[in-house]
Design a protein around this motif. Sequence first.
Motif, PDB file in Angstrom:
ATOM      1  N   ARG A 151      -3.115   5.830   2.542  1.00 54.80           N
ATOM      2  CA  ARG A 151      -2.127   5.596   1.551  1.00 54.80           C
ATOM      3  C   ARG A 151      -1.814   4.356   1.484  1.00 54.80           C
ATOM      4  NH1 ARG A 151       2.409  10.114   2.954  1.00 54.80           N
ATOM      5  NH2 ARG A 151       3.419   9.063   1.519  1.00 54.80           N
ATOM      6  N   VAL A 152      -2.040   3.401   2.715  1.00 47.78           N
ATOM      7  CA  VAL A 152      -1.824   1.857   2.666  1.00 47.78           C
ATOM      8  C   VAL A 152      -3.096   1.460   3.045  1.00 47.78           C
ATOM      9  CG1 VAL A 152      -0.486   0.201   3.536  1.00 47.78           C
ATOM     10  CG2 VAL A 152       0.877   2.051   2.631  1.00 47.78           C
ATOM     11  N   THR A 197      -4.367   7.793   7.104  1.00 46.00           N
ATOM     12  CA  THR A 197      -4.417   8.662   5.909  1.00 46.00           C
ATOM     13  C   THR A 197      -4.871   7.996   4.598  1.00 46.00           C
ATOM     14  OG1 THR A 197      -2.018   8.378   5.433  1.00 46.00           O
ATOM     15  CG2 THR A 197      -2.726  10.464   6.997  1.00 46.00           C
ATOM     16  N   GLU A 200       6.000   3.312   2.577  1.00 41.41           N
ATOM     17  CA  GLU A 200       4.986   3.200   1.467  1.00 41.41           C
ATOM     18  C   GLU A 200       5.522   2.515   0.374  1.00 41.41           C
ATOM     19  OE1 GLU A 200       1.706   5.818  -0.598  1.00 41.41           O
ATOM     20  OE2 GLU A 200       3.473   6.676  -0.002  1.00 41.41           O
ATOM     21  N   ARG A 201       6.672   2.875  -0.036  1.00 36.06           N
ATOM     22  CA  ARG A 201       7.471   2.428  -1.331  1.00 36.06           C
ATOM     23  C   ARG A 201       7.805   0.846  -0.783  1.00 36.06           C
ATOM     24  NH1 ARG A 201      10.137   4.554  -6.035  1.00 36.06           N
ATOM     25  NH2 ARG A 201      10.498   2.646  -7.273  1.00 36.06           N
ATOM     26  N   SER A 212       6.973   8.279   3.117  1.00 37.25           N
ATOM     27  CA  SER A 212       6.820   7.626   1.758  1.00 37.25           C
ATOM     28  C   SER A 212       7.760   6.571   1.583  1.00 37.25           C
ATOM     29  CB  SER A 212       7.218   8.932   0.563  1.00 37.25           C
ATOM     30  OG  SER A 212       6.450  10.005   0.795  1.00 37.25           O
ATOM     31  N   LEU A 255       0.162   5.993   7.548  1.00 39.84           N
ATOM     32  CA  LEU A 255      -0.179   5.473   6.317  1.00 39.84           C
ATOM     33  C   LEU A 255      -1.273   4.978   6.130  1.00 39.84           C
ATOM     34  CD1 LEU A 255       3.470   4.016   5.089  1.00 39.84           C
ATOM     35  CD2 LEU A 255       2.237   6.184   4.211  1.00 39.84           C
TER      36      LEU A 255
END
Length: 559
Positions: free
Chosen positions: A335-336, A333, A308-309, A305, A330
């Motif tokens: 998320r990015v 899955t 990602e942030r 995370s 990331l």
Amino acid sequence: MTLEEKAGLLFHSMVVPGPVQQAQPAFGLASTAHMVTGQHLSHFNLVGSIDDPAATARWQNEVQELARRTRLGIPVTFSTDPRNHFTDNAGVAAAAGGLSQWPEPLGLAALRSAELVERFADVARREYLALGLRVALHPQIDLATEPRWARIAGTFGEDADLTSELVRAYLRGFQTAQVGPGSVSTMTKHFPGGGPQRDGEDPHFPYGREQVYPGGRFDHHLAPFRAALDAGARQVMPYYGMPVGTEHEEVAFAFNHGVITGLLREELGFDGIVCTDWGLITDTQIMGQDMPARAWGVEHLDELSRVERVLAAGCDQFGGEARSELVVELVRTGRVSQERLDVSAARLLREKFLLGLFDDPFVDPEHARVTVGRADFRAQGEVAQREAVTLLTNDRGLLPLGRGLRVYTEGIDPAALDGRASVVGSPEEADVAVLRLEAPFEPRPGGFEAMFHAGSLAFAREELDRVLAVCRTVPTVVDVHLDRPSVLPEIAAAAGALLVTFGSSGPALLDVVFGAASPRGRLPFDLPSSMAAVEASRPDVPFDTADPLFRFGHGLSYD
């Protein structure tokens, strides 16, 4: 490019010259060969002293050969922390080693010369190029508005206008008029200004994570960065700290979308590379000391995370990390997005192309041998060391000293006197004393943490009494090496002459003391009159300590 190849571009890890197949346990890293061929990394911060330039060049070529044999042949970009000064702190700079040695940036600022700064940067650029170093992890253009901060030595001091003028010259010298194969790309830091630390503590450590603005001067600290961007800064590094009491979210700058995308990208229009400071994702050890990831304000997030942030904030690279598998996960899955990676990958590849690395990443070891530390480069640095010496008091014209005196010394190699005086063993035997002191600080524990000089700016009572006793016994010349301001009223009153230096060798100082060179320096910050004044001042406001002992710009000369 594959997902793994794109992910590898986003990491700017550390590397130590040595066998490329050998792991690097000092930094918890795999071998250089594995990072290049297995993890697809192609940006490395070269650490350790460079004492044999030709050997360093040969090693660099070996790494470039590894990179050339990968599927896409993406060349490696080597970077370095500052190497041409006196500081040797593993967290912020490297020893000069075989390179020419100049005053710290504070000393360059003390000389108030943009021409000198550009000349310095041009010399450093030529030495870097000979070694294959293509990114300078500097300049550091934070404003020294909190006198206790441990990173002041790497700055141009307290004044925004002077810093803005000097950073333009610095970038001209390193990057040249047109960025290309003869340029060294600069990574200007620490956006949006790392000076206003609460109590002067540094955000390398949890107790120093907060940057505070009780004077409402957040925008003032942006002034040098505006100048750098106008001058063509190629890369920017945000600092570790988290803003407190501003309009921005209270999370570390590299995680901060409002600061990176809202301010740097959109308001200031920066489309270059943004690389985080080192170690925001992974807990590690440095010099045997446990170092938590500097994920201030988002410590609760797991490593995935945090990555990602940082990407969501608008950064392109992770400094001091080699965790490309986290970016791969990331994306896989969902998320990015791949598109988000493409934006940063394009910036990073563009820089390699502009620097000419795809055309020829190799260097000539013989050229490195004859260029790095060249005699004329060293001579220019030594002249600057002498001129940057700053004379604050000279009671009854004590300086320059005449030859043939009996001299009591502390902190100076007697051999550096070079026959100009005879050395005696006590102040009572001397005609004059010459004391060379380090600026006071409060020692901290830990191998790494101990390298950051923080805390009180005043000498401990026992040390102060010892120095004052010498001053009462014999006319005394005192030099204080300032890596940040010091509180010196008693010494200024008692010494026959008070000098301060910002990176000058013993022979350079003594040339000034005996009149072979004249001091030209002017203070790059105020010197406070007391710790009470420091503690009452606002850390974001320049020149805010009450009744300073010496003002910014003060300095005497022999002329």
